[in-house]
Design a protein around this motif. Structure first.
Motif, short mmCIF file in Angstrom:
data_model
loop_
_atom_site.label_atom_id
_atom_site.label_comp_id
_atom_site.label_asym_id
_atom_site.label_seq_id
_atom_site.Cartn_x
_atom_site.Cartn_y
_atom_site.Cartn_z
N ILE A 4 39.66 -15.12 -18.81
CA ILE A 4 38.50 -14.67 -18.06
C ILE A 4 38.49 -13.15 -18.05
N SER A 5 37.37 -12.58 -18.38
CA SER A 5 37.29 -11.13 -18.50
C SER A 5 37.36 -10.46 -17.14
N THR A 6 37.96 -9.28 -17.13
CA THR A 6 37.97 -8.45 -15.93
C THR A 6 37.55 -7.04 -16.31
N GLN A 7 36.95 -6.38 -15.35
CA GLN A 7 36.48 -5.02 -15.59
C GLN A 7 36.63 -4.23 -14.30
N GLU A 8 37.19 -3.04 -14.39
CA GLU A 8 37.34 -2.18 -13.22
C GLU A 8 36.44 -0.96 -13.35
N GLY A 9 36.05 -0.43 -12.22
CA GLY A 9 35.21 0.76 -12.24
C GLY A 9 35.15 1.42 -10.88
N PHE A 10 34.37 2.46 -10.79
CA PHE A 10 34.15 3.18 -9.54
C PHE A 10 32.65 3.30 -9.29
N ALA A 11 32.24 2.99 -8.08
CA ALA A 11 30.85 3.18 -7.67
C ALA A 11 30.77 4.46 -6.85
N PRO A 12 29.83 5.34 -7.16
CA PRO A 12 29.67 6.54 -6.34
C PRO A 12 29.19 6.18 -4.93
N PHE A 13 29.75 6.83 -3.94
CA PHE A 13 29.33 6.62 -2.56
C PHE A 13 29.48 7.95 -1.82
N ARG A 14 28.34 8.49 -1.36
CA ARG A 14 28.33 9.83 -0.78
C ARG A 14 29.02 10.78 -1.77
N ASP A 15 30.02 11.50 -1.30
CA ASP A 15 30.76 12.39 -2.20
C ASP A 15 32.04 11.76 -2.70
N TYR A 16 32.15 10.42 -2.56
CA TYR A 16 33.41 9.74 -2.82
C TYR A 16 33.24 8.67 -3.89
N ARG A 17 34.28 7.86 -4.05
CA ARG A 17 34.23 6.78 -5.04
C ARG A 17 34.80 5.50 -4.43
N THR A 18 34.12 4.40 -4.69
CA THR A 18 34.57 3.08 -4.27
C THR A 18 35.07 2.32 -5.50
N TRP A 19 36.33 1.97 -5.49
CA TRP A 19 36.90 1.20 -6.61
C TRP A 19 36.50 -0.26 -6.51
N TYR A 20 36.18 -0.85 -7.67
CA TYR A 20 35.88 -2.29 -7.69
C TYR A 20 36.44 -2.91 -8.95
N ARG A 21 36.61 -4.23 -8.88
CA ARG A 21 37.03 -5.02 -10.05
C ARG A 21 36.16 -6.25 -10.14
N ILE A 22 35.66 -6.53 -11.32
CA ILE A 22 34.82 -7.69 -11.59
C ILE A 22 35.63 -8.71 -12.39
N THR A 23 35.66 -9.95 -11.94
CA THR A 23 36.30 -11.04 -12.68
C THR A 23 35.22 -12.03 -13.08
N GLY A 24 35.14 -12.34 -14.38
CA GLY A 24 34.13 -13.28 -14.87
C GLY A 24 32.86 -12.57 -15.31
N SER A 25 31.80 -13.35 -15.48
CA SER A 25 30.53 -12.78 -15.94
C SER A 25 29.38 -13.44 -15.19
N LEU A 26 28.23 -12.81 -15.28
CA LEU A 26 27.03 -13.31 -14.60
C LEU A 26 26.35 -14.45 -15.36
N GLU A 27 26.85 -14.75 -16.55
CA GLU A 27 26.15 -15.70 -17.43
C GLU A 27 26.10 -17.10 -16.85
N SER A 28 27.02 -17.42 -15.93
CA SER A 28 27.05 -18.77 -15.36
C SER A 28 25.81 -19.08 -14.54
N GLY A 29 25.14 -18.05 -14.05
CA GLY A 29 23.99 -18.25 -13.19
C GLY A 29 24.36 -18.52 -11.75
N ARG A 30 25.65 -18.62 -11.47
CA ARG A 30 26.08 -18.86 -10.09
C ARG A 30 25.99 -17.55 -9.28
N LEU A 31 25.96 -17.71 -7.96
CA LEU A 31 25.92 -16.54 -7.09
C LEU A 31 27.16 -15.68 -7.31
N PRO A 32 27.01 -14.40 -7.61
CA PRO A 32 28.19 -13.53 -7.65
C PRO A 32 28.76 -13.39 -6.25
#
Length: 303
Positions: A4-32
């Protein structure tokens, strides 16, 4: 089994960064599913097992470290005025927008993460299609009262040690920490030794307890931070999203603690895990994850 694929990244928030990790993909059509950790001031590590829901049902699962914690921007210089519920609600909205899922998602919050989820849900965001509140209080006064009731069942010498250090103001003393651990082993995580991901969260908090110290206080039963008077009891009837409440038989979130959710959230389902305390996702992992997955599958078709 396919990886199962995983992906990490940072979302900008104000002057800071929020770390996140995504497991899986949206292709299933299920609610993330967005998973929010507790504390306030923990990290995603101890709720890491929820990523395995992706393997169960193909769902996209998103973990993130809230601002001030873990891999997100640390702000040890910030005081109590900075760390507010509104701050973390704004961060959640920012993350949902960054990931492009604000129109359709599910949310699972554990402990403080569930309190945050309730605050989010009473605002009735259009994109929230399912809500899981795990091991969370609805009123901090009840939380503290029940924690101290449980504390009175600890061995007498442990109680005496806790009280002595609290009165002396020496709550960072190793003896106090060791005595607190007796409570944690009974009512927070009953798996011994603690699994690596649980131990990792507490180790990171030992390095930097800025958020927990400011919002909660030194321990689960000595709450003197800015959240000490928090309650959402009188707003729970506003929640419209289908809601699942989970807790453990030995949980510091006792039946009295979770009762307002059960009584006031319209149509809520409540599942009590008989062999768990505050972390059914660790203590009864397979049953907990399948319970959450089955609940979410009931609402995957909601647009």
């Amino acid at each position: 089994m396919a990886s199962i694929s995983t992906q990490e990244g940072f979302a900008p928030f104000r002057d800071y960064r929020t770390w996140y990790r995504i497991t899986g993909s949206l292709e299933s059509g299920r609610l993330p599913l967005v998973v929010a950790h507790g504390g306030p001031g923990c990290t995603h590590d101890y709720v890491d097992s929820f990523k395995d829901i992706s393997a169960l049902d193909g769902r996209l699962v998103i973990h993130y470290d809230q601002l001030g914690n873990g891999n997100s921007t640390r702000l040890p210089e910030k005081g109590p005025d900075f760390w507010t519920v509104d701050l973390f609600l704004e961060e959640l909205d920012s993350l949902l927008a960054h990931l492009g899922i604000a129109h359709r998602y599910a949310y699972l919050g554990q402990s403080w993460g569930g309190m945050l989820g309730a605050e989010h849900a009473v605002r009735r965001p259009a994109g929230l299609k399912a809500l899981v509140i795990a091991n969370s209080p609805a009123n901090m006064h009840t939380w503290v009262s029940e924690a101290n009731r449980l504390r009175r069942d600890l061995p007498a010498d442990v109680q005496a040690t806790l009280l002595r250090h609290e009165e002396a103001g020496t709550i960072t003393d190793p003896e106090y920490i060791a005595a607190s651990r007796v409570f944690y082993d009974r009512h927070v995580c009953r798996v011994s030794p603690w699994p690596p991901e649980v131990a990792r969260t507490f180790a990171i908090m030992d390095e930097d307890n800025t958020v927990y110290r400011n919002m909660n206080g030194p321990t689960e039963f000595h709450v003197i931070g800015t959240m000490k008077d928090w309650t959402i009891e009188d707003r729970l009837h506003l929640i419209q999203a289908p809601t699942l409440k989970i807790s453990g038989r030995y949980d510091e979130a006792t039946p009295e603690v979770v009762r307002p959710y059960v009584e006031k959230v319209p149509g809520i389902q409540w599942v009590l895990f008989e062999e768990s305390s505050h972390m059914p996702h660790v203590e009864e992992k397979d049953l907990c994850l399948s319970t959450v997955s089955n609940f979410l599958k009931e609402h995957d078709g909601v647009e």
